[in-house]
Design a protein around this motif. Structure first.
Motif, PDB file in Angstrom:
ATOM      1  N   LEU A 163       0.820  -1.226   0.000  1.00 22.63           N
ATOM      2  CA  LEU A 163       0.000   0.000   0.000  1.00 22.63           C
ATOM      3  C   LEU A 163       0.847   1.266   0.000  1.00 22.63           C
ATOM      4  O   LEU A 163       0.458   2.282  -0.569  1.00 22.63           O
ATOM      5  CB  LEU A 163      -0.940   0.027   1.210  1.00 22.63           C
ATOM      6  N   PHE A 164       2.015   1.212   0.670  1.00 20.39           N
ATOM      7  CA  PHE A 164       2.749   2.461   0.868  1.00 20.39           C
ATOM      8  C   PHE A 164       4.191   2.405   0.355  1.00 20.39           C
ATOM      9  O   PHE A 164       4.957   3.342   0.580  1.00 20.39           O
ATOM     10  CB  PHE A 164       2.771   2.817   2.368  1.00 20.39           C
ATOM     11  N   GLY A 165       4.569   1.315  -0.267  1.00 22.84           N
ATOM     12  CA  GLY A 165       5.949   1.188  -0.754  1.00 22.84           C
ATOM     13  C   GLY A 165       6.951   1.371   0.380  1.00 22.84           C
ATOM     14  O   GLY A 165       8.050   1.874   0.171  1.00 22.84           O
ATOM     15  N   ALA A 166       6.563   0.989   1.597  1.00 23.07           N
ATOM     16  CA  ALA A 166       7.404   1.291   2.763  1.00 23.07           C
ATOM     17  C   ALA A 166       7.994   0.020   3.355  1.00 23.07           C
ATOM     18  O   ALA A 166       7.342  -1.019   3.383  1.00 23.07           O
ATOM     19  CB  ALA A 166       6.566   1.989   3.830  1.00 23.07           C
ATOM     20  N   ASP A 167       9.233   0.147   3.842  1.00 21.52           N
ATOM     21  CA  ASP A 167       9.838  -0.955   4.581  1.00 21.52           C
ATOM     22  C   ASP A 167       9.486  -0.762   6.058  1.00 21.52           C
ATOM     23  O   ASP A 167       9.951   0.185   6.689  1.00 21.52           O
ATOM     24  CB  ASP A 167      11.354  -0.921   4.373  1.00 21.52           C
ATOM     25  N   MET A 168       8.669  -1.657   6.591  1.00 20.97           N
ATOM     26  CA  MET A 168       8.137  -1.460   7.948  1.00 20.97           C
ATOM     27  C   MET A 168       9.038  -2.063   9.027  1.00 20.97           C
ATOM     28  O   MET A 168       8.699  -1.984  10.208  1.00 20.97           O
ATOM     29  CB  MET A 168       6.743  -2.104   8.070  1.00 20.97           C
ATOM     30  N   ILE A 222       5.202   8.634   5.550  1.00 19.07           N
ATOM     31  CA  ILE A 222       4.922   9.723   4.602  1.00 19.07           C
ATOM     32  C   ILE A 222       6.204  10.516   4.311  1.00 19.07           C
ATOM     33  O   ILE A 222       6.495  10.840   3.159  1.00 19.07           O
ATOM     34  CB  ILE A 222       3.795  10.638   5.146  1.00 19.07           C
ATOM     35  N   THR A 223       6.995  10.771   5.349  1.00 28.37           N
ATOM     36  CA  THR A 223       8.238  11.532   5.140  1.00 28.37           C
ATOM     37  C   THR A 223       9.181  10.753   4.216  1.00 28.37           C
ATOM     38  O   THR A 223       9.795  11.320   3.309  1.00 28.37           O
ATOM     39  CB  THR A 223       8.948  11.792   6.491  1.00 28.37           C
ATOM     40  N   ALA A 224       9.258   9.436   4.445  1.00 28.04           N
ATOM     41  CA  ALA A 224      10.163   8.627   3.609  1.00 28.04           C
ATOM     42  C   ALA A 224       9.721   8.715   2.150  1.00 28.04           C
ATOM     43  O   ALA A 224      10.548   8.858   1.246  1.00 28.04           O
ATOM     44  CB  ALA A 224      10.158   7.182   4.079  1.00 28.04           C
ATOM     45  N   ARG A 225       8.418   8.668   1.925  1.00 24.93           N
ATOM     46  CA  ARG A 225       7.933   8.744   0.543  1.00 24.93           C
ATOM     47  C   ARG A 225       8.242  10.108  -0.076  1.00 24.93           C
ATOM     48  O   ARG A 225       8.660  10.210  -1.221  1.00 24.93           O
ATOM     49  CB  ARG A 225       6.434   8.476   0.501  1.00 24.93           C
ATOM     50  N   ARG A 226       8.047  11.157   0.711  1.00 18.98           N
ATOM     51  CA  ARG A 226       8.266  12.502   0.148  1.00 18.98           C
ATOM     52  C   ARG A 226       9.735  12.696  -0.214  1.00 18.98           C
ATOM     53  O   ARG A 226      10.060  13.474  -1.102  1.00 18.98           O
ATOM     54  CB  ARG A 226       7.831  13.564   1.160  1.00 18.98           C
ATOM     55  N   SER A 227      10.628  11.985   0.476  1.00 21.95           N
ATOM     56  CA  SER A 227      12.048  12.173   0.185  1.00 21.95           C
ATOM     57  C   SER A 227      12.502  11.324  -1.007  1.00 21.95           C
ATOM     58  O   SER A 227      13.643  11.376  -1.411  1.00 21.95           O
ATOM     59  CB  SER A 227      12.890  11.825   1.413  1.00 21.95           C
ATOM     60  N   ARG A 228      11.580  10.521  -1.542  1.00 28.61           N
ATOM     61  CA  ARG A 228      11.920   9.705  -2.710  1.00 28.61           C
ATOM     62  C   ARG A 228      11.090  10.180  -3.889  1.00 28.61           C
ATOM     63  O   ARG A 228       9.926  10.536  -3.702  1.00 28.61           O
ATOM     64  CB  ARG A 228      11.569   8.233  -2.466  1.00 28.61           C
ATOM     65  N   PRO A 229      11.629  10.161  -5.095  1.00 22.67           N
ATOM     66  CA  PRO A 229      10.837  10.628  -6.228  1.00 22.67           C
ATOM     67  C   PRO A 229       9.617   9.740  -6.479  1.00 22.67           C
ATOM     68  O   PRO A 229       8.555  10.214  -6.835  1.00 22.67           O
ATOM     69  CB  PRO A 229      11.803  10.576  -7.412  1.00 22.67           C
ATOM     70  N   SER A 230       9.745   8.423  -6.275  1.00 20.07           N
ATOM     71  CA  SER A 230       8.603   7.541  -6.552  1.00 20.07           C
ATOM     72  C   SER A 230       8.575   6.459  -5.497  1.00 20.07           C
ATOM     73  O   SER A 230       9.606   6.003  -5.029  1.00 20.07           O
ATOM     74  CB  SER A 230       8.756   6.904  -7.940  1.00 20.07           C
ATOM     75  N   GLY A 231       7.373   6.054  -5.132  1.00 17.97           N
ATOM     76  CA  GLY A 231       7.249   5.000  -4.126  1.00 17.97           C
ATOM     77  C   GLY A 231       7.060   3.652  -4.761  1.00 17.97           C
ATOM     78  O   GLY A 231       6.629   2.717  -4.114  1.00 17.97           O
ATOM     79  N   ASP A 232       7.381   3.562  -6.038  1.00 21.71           N
ATOM     80  CA  ASP A 232       7.085   2.324  -6.735  1.00 21.71           C
ATOM     81  C   ASP A 232       7.949   1.183  -6.202  1.00 21.71           C
ATOM     82  O   ASP A 232       9.168   1.193  -6.333  1.00 21.71           O
ATOM     83  CB  ASP A 232       7.328   2.536  -8.228  1.00 21.71           C
ATOM     84  N   ASP A 233       7.267   0.213  -5.572  1.00 23.45           N
ATOM     85  CA  ASP A 233       7.977  -0.944  -5.036  1.00 23.45           C
ATOM     86  C   ASP A 233       7.624  -2.163  -5.875  1.00 23.45           C
ATOM     87  O   ASP A 233       7.443  -3.239  -5.378  1.00 23.45           O
ATOM     88  CB  ASP A 233       7.555  -1.152  -3.570  1.00 23.45           C
ATOM     89  N   GLY A 234       7.448  -1.931  -7.156  1.00 16.62           N
ATOM     90  CA  GLY A 234       7.018  -3.022  -8.024  1.00 16.62           C
ATOM     91  C   GLY A 234       5.517  -3.194  -7.988  1.00 16.62           C
ATOM     92  O   GLY A 234       4.967  -4.066  -8.640  1.00 16.62           O
ATOM     93  N   CYS A 235       4.807  -2.363  -7.211  1.00 17.49           N
ATOM     94  CA  CYS A 235       3.354  -2.521  -7.082  1.00 17.49           C
ATOM     95  C   CYS A 235       2.612  -1.456  -7.886  1.00 17.49           C
ATOM     96  O   CYS A 235       1.428  -1.245  -7.691  1.00 17.49           O
ATOM     97  CB  CYS A 235       2.946  -2.440  -5.614  1.00 17.49           C
ATOM     98  N   GLY A 236       3.315  -0.745  -8.740  1.00 14.41           N
ATOM     99  CA  GLY A 236       2.646   0.300  -9.517  1.00 14.41           C
ATOM    100  C   GLY A 236       2.314   1.472  -8.620  1.00 14.41           C
ATOM    101  O   GLY A 236       2.915   1.664  -7.568  1.00 14.41           O
ATOM    102  N   GLU A 237       1.322   2.243  -9.048  1.00 15.60           N
ATOM    103  CA  GLU A 237       0.936   3.437  -8.295  1.00 15.60           C
ATOM    104  C   GLU A 237       0.219   2.983  -7.030  1.00 15.60           C
ATOM    105  O   GLU A 237      -0.881   2.443  -7.098  1.00 15.60           O
ATOM    106  CB  GLU A 237      -0.006   4.243  -9.183  1.00 15.60           C
TER     107      GLU A 237
END
Ligand code: HEM
Length: 462
Positions: A163-168, A222-237
């Motif tokens: 959902l968030f392209g984030a490493d939890m 959210i901060t991690a995503r904003r610091s990256r140009p794209s959150g694409d983790d292979g899951c598309g948008e």
């Protein structure tokens, strides 16, 4: 109100305080007792007169859609949802009416079958394989694991990525440390007049600190995503991309505030992992206790996968694994209760339900009804081995872990696929055993095991 309607039967309780102590000590047992000793529509009252909270507990599958199928007549204006809104904001699982519709439409692209069976499936299998590899490396085969902790880790990592392209990984201990929040919110939702949160009692301070911890996790995502140009983790948008785009939208009807984005991330993070973790943990314990069912599943998985990693296409080829997940969701429905408020006077099953009553549809008690499920406390995936024209439990709403009506869980397909792929990966690698005899449960906002769930792992030969 029809003249032939009857007053609601009441669950007998202690003098003066009614079922208050029973609810506090054992909410799940009290709801079951109401269904078994009184009937499918029962009033449960708690607290002394003038200070009383009461609920109408409904366990008849035939009444489920009367309640959950009519969101204007039975709304989400309950005390429990108010507590959740205070803690988590007004995201899709707590919202209603136009706000809900706008959110459901905005987020629909995240839950398309194509998405779920495509990139999400790959993440689910990859994370399950990592978990299994970690168990091998760290010698968990010898010491065993706690099934609930392990499944919380797995489902948090999966939901964070899809959902968030984030490493939890770094956030999981913080989320676990705030586990008490759900339990406290449930209690506050069922006691007559909870202490206002602004009063700094020790319990309130702990609650506020827990919510702050959860919010700090969301801020980091959210901060991690904003610091990256794209959150694409292979899951598309992903969901976070959609939310952040909506935050910048020119269209005021679509635009989301910072708070709305954070609320949505928080509630999806919680709804998306906690529920699936409980179902999976309880399933692993049931399989560990049942050499028969474990062997049925392992044989099926071995034949279908023949040693290769699972894919989304395998889910339909693993019917026994799927049925075992269904059975775990029957015995341990993570959403044990679905609450609504009657907006006007209603009649349910011939009983008068006054306007303003809190009505509880309780999958927990429906799923344990001996009238619907013979030997309801026994784990038996065979109950779901039925011809397509028959419903498990004999009624279309006898099995309702994901709810019913327009608010039916939007993550249902995602969760079912995730559970099947995770179990297939785990059973391919390990034989499970346990000393756990009965799984003790506690009713937080979702169902949780009340104790550790130790499971021993023995590598499968070959
Ligand atoms: C085994 C896992 C799960 C169970 C048992 C479960 C159960 C439920 C239930 C019973 C509802 C209906 C609540 C109501 O009517 O008020 C619901 C709604 C919801 N669930 Fe799940 N859920 C699960 C997994 C997920 C996942 C993985 C996600 C997200 C990725 C999710 C997101 C939601 C959302 C957003 C809603 C609100 C839907 C709406 O109001 O339109 N759930 N869930």
């Amino acid at each position: 109100m029809p003249t032939n309607s009857r007053p609601l039967p009441v669950l007998p309780g202690a003098p003066i305080v009614g079922a208050a102590l029973d609810l506090r000590r054992d909410y799940l047992g009290t709801v079951l007792r109401a269904a078994r000793e009184v009937g499918p529509v029962t009033r449960i009252s708690a607290g002394p007169p003038g200070w009383r909270a009461s609920f109408v507990s409904v366990t008849a599958p035939g009444l489920v859609l009367e309640i959950l199928g009519q969101p204007q007549r039975y709304t989400r204006d309950t005390a429990g949802y108010a507590e959740m809104r205070w803690a988590f904001g007004n995201g899709m699982p707590t919202s209603q009416g136009d706000v809900w519709l706008r959110q459901r439409r905005l987020l629909a692209p995240v839950f398309t079958p194509r998405r779920i069976s495509g990139s999400y499936a790959a993440v689910m299998v990859e994370e399950s394989q990592k978990l299994v590899a970690g168990w091998r490396e760290h010698g968990a085969a010898g010491t065993g694991i706690d099934a609930h902790d392990a499944m919380v880790t797995l489902t948090s990592r999966i939901i964070g990525r899809v959902l968030f392209g984030a490493d939890m990984a770094g956030a999981i201990p913080r989320m676990v440390s705030a586990r008490h929040v759900g339990d406290t919110l449930l209690r506050r939702g069922v006691v007559p007049h909870p202490m206002p949160v602004r009063v700094p009692t020790p319990a309130n301070r702990r609650l506020v600190a827990g919510v702050r911890t959860l919010r700090s996790v969301v801020d980091d995502v959210i901060t991690a995503r904003r610091s990256r140009p794209s959150g694409d983790d292979g899951c598309g948008e992903d969901m976070l991309t959609l939310l952040l785009d909506a935050q910048r939208s020119e269209d005021p009807d679509r635009r989301l505030s910072d708070t709305e984005v954070a609320d949505q991330v928080l509630i999806f993070l919680l709804a998306g992992h906690d529920t699936t973790a409980t179902a999976l943990a309880c399933l692993l314990v049931e399989l560990a206790r049942s050499p028969h069912w474990q062997s049925v599943l392992r044989t099926e998985i071995g034949e279908v996968l023949a040693g290769r990693p699972a894919t989304a296409a395998d889910v339909s080829r693993l019917p026994w694994t799927y049925r075992a997940v269904c059975e775990a969701l029957r015995l341990y429905p993570p959403a044990h209760t679905i609450a609504r408020v009657a907006a006007a006077d209603e009649v349910l099953g011939g009983y008068r339900v006054p306007a303003g009553s809190t009505v509880l549809v309780t999958p927990w008690a429906v799923h344990r009804s001996p009238d619907l499920w013979p030997e309801p406390d026994t784990f038996d995936p065979g109950r779901f081995d039925l011809p397509p024209d028959r419903h498990p439990g004999g009624h279309r709403n006898a099995w309702l872990p994901f709810g019913a009506g327009p608010h039916t869980c939007v993550g249902m397909q995602l969760a079912m696929q995730e559970a099947v792929l995770a179990v297939a990966t785990i059973l391919s690698a390990f034989d499970l055993s346990t000393t756990v005899d009965t799984i003790k449960l506690e009713a937080a906002l979702s169902l949780h095991p009340a104790t550790a769930l130790p499971v021993r792992l023995t590598p499968v030969a070959g």
